[in-house]
Design an enzyme around this catalytic site. Structure first.
Site, short mmCIF file in Angstrom:
data_model
loop_
_atom_site.label_atom_id
_atom_site.label_comp_id
_atom_site.label_asym_id
_atom_site.label_seq_id
_atom_site.Cartn_x
_atom_site.Cartn_y
_atom_site.Cartn_z
N ASP A 1 -0.02 5.08 1.17
CA ASP A 1 -0.08 5.79 2.30
C ASP A 1 -0.29 5.24 3.58
OD1 ASP A 1 -0.54 7.63 0.12
OD2 ASP A 1 -2.41 8.15 0.55
N ASP B 1 0.73 -1.08 -0.15
CA ASP B 1 -0.04 -0.15 0.01
C ASP B 1 1.03 1.27 -0.18
OD1 ASP B 1 -2.43 1.42 0.16
OD2 ASP B 1 -2.43 1.48 2.43
#
Length: 199
Positions: free
Chosen positions: A18, A16
């Site tokens: 953020d 991922d």
């Protein structure tokens, strides 16, 4: 999407963005706000040296919500890549602007569609691949793609989602329909590096 690798069947680390590679700034839209998470640069460098591809898969509902534009998103990615530097390259970045009400078979995690798309495009070996995330949706996407190693961090949204992640993992382990390793760690510095040895 950013591609910079020759196509060959190799394992990948799916990450991922953020809360994993960069600090989660709540719909970040300005390059000046980009800040690397602890050990993200080092992890990518080690993965690259060991022959792994590193692929970012990110939900960006802030675009459809009007908090940022695709241009903002690309500018943030560019700043992230600049901060990571040439020694810690990212193979590809896949993102979507879909919101929580999107269809289950869309690109939005927890759907594994971005993982499957990357696999088809880059000829990946998903049976040896890894996913790292701070949200339950990341872990679910990895599980639904049948990745053998799932890693959850406490960075980003990880602290508030750890309980729901553990509940999901416990349910799946009790069903025992799919073999996988799960690592609930604090941050990327605690990554289980022994699993990066391909030889």
């Amino acid at each position: 999407r950013i591609d910079n690798v020759d196509l060959k069947k190799v394992p990948a680390i799916f990450l991922d963005r953020d809360g994993v590679l960069i600090k989660d700034k709540h719909y970040i839209s300005a390059p000046k706000d980009v800040e690397l998470e602890l050990f993200s640069k080092e992890l990518l460098k080690i993965a690259y040296q060991e022959g792994w591809l590193t692929i970012v898969i990110t939900n960006q509902s802030g675009i459809s919500r009007g908090y940022l534009s695709w241009e903002d998103y690309h500018a943030v990615n560019k700043k992230m890549l600049n901060l990571l530097g040439q020694g810690s390259p990212i193979t590809a970045i896949y993102g979507n602007s879909l919101g929580p009400a999107s269809k289950k078979n869309s690109w939005r995690k927890p759907s594994p569609k971005m993982i499957f798309h990357a696999s088809n495009k880059l000829k990946l070996d998903l049976e040896k691949s890894i996913i790292i995330g701070d949200r339950l949706s990341d872990i679910k996407a990895g599980y639904f793609a049948k990745l053998p190693i799932l890693i959850h961090l406490l960075t980003g949204h990880g602290l508030k989602e750890r309980d729901s992640v553990m509940k999901f993992i416990d349910q799946k382990q009790k069903l025992n329909k799919q073999k996988f390793l799960f690592f609930p760690i604090k941050n990327l510095e605690e990554f289980p590096f022994k699993y990066l040895k391909l030889n």
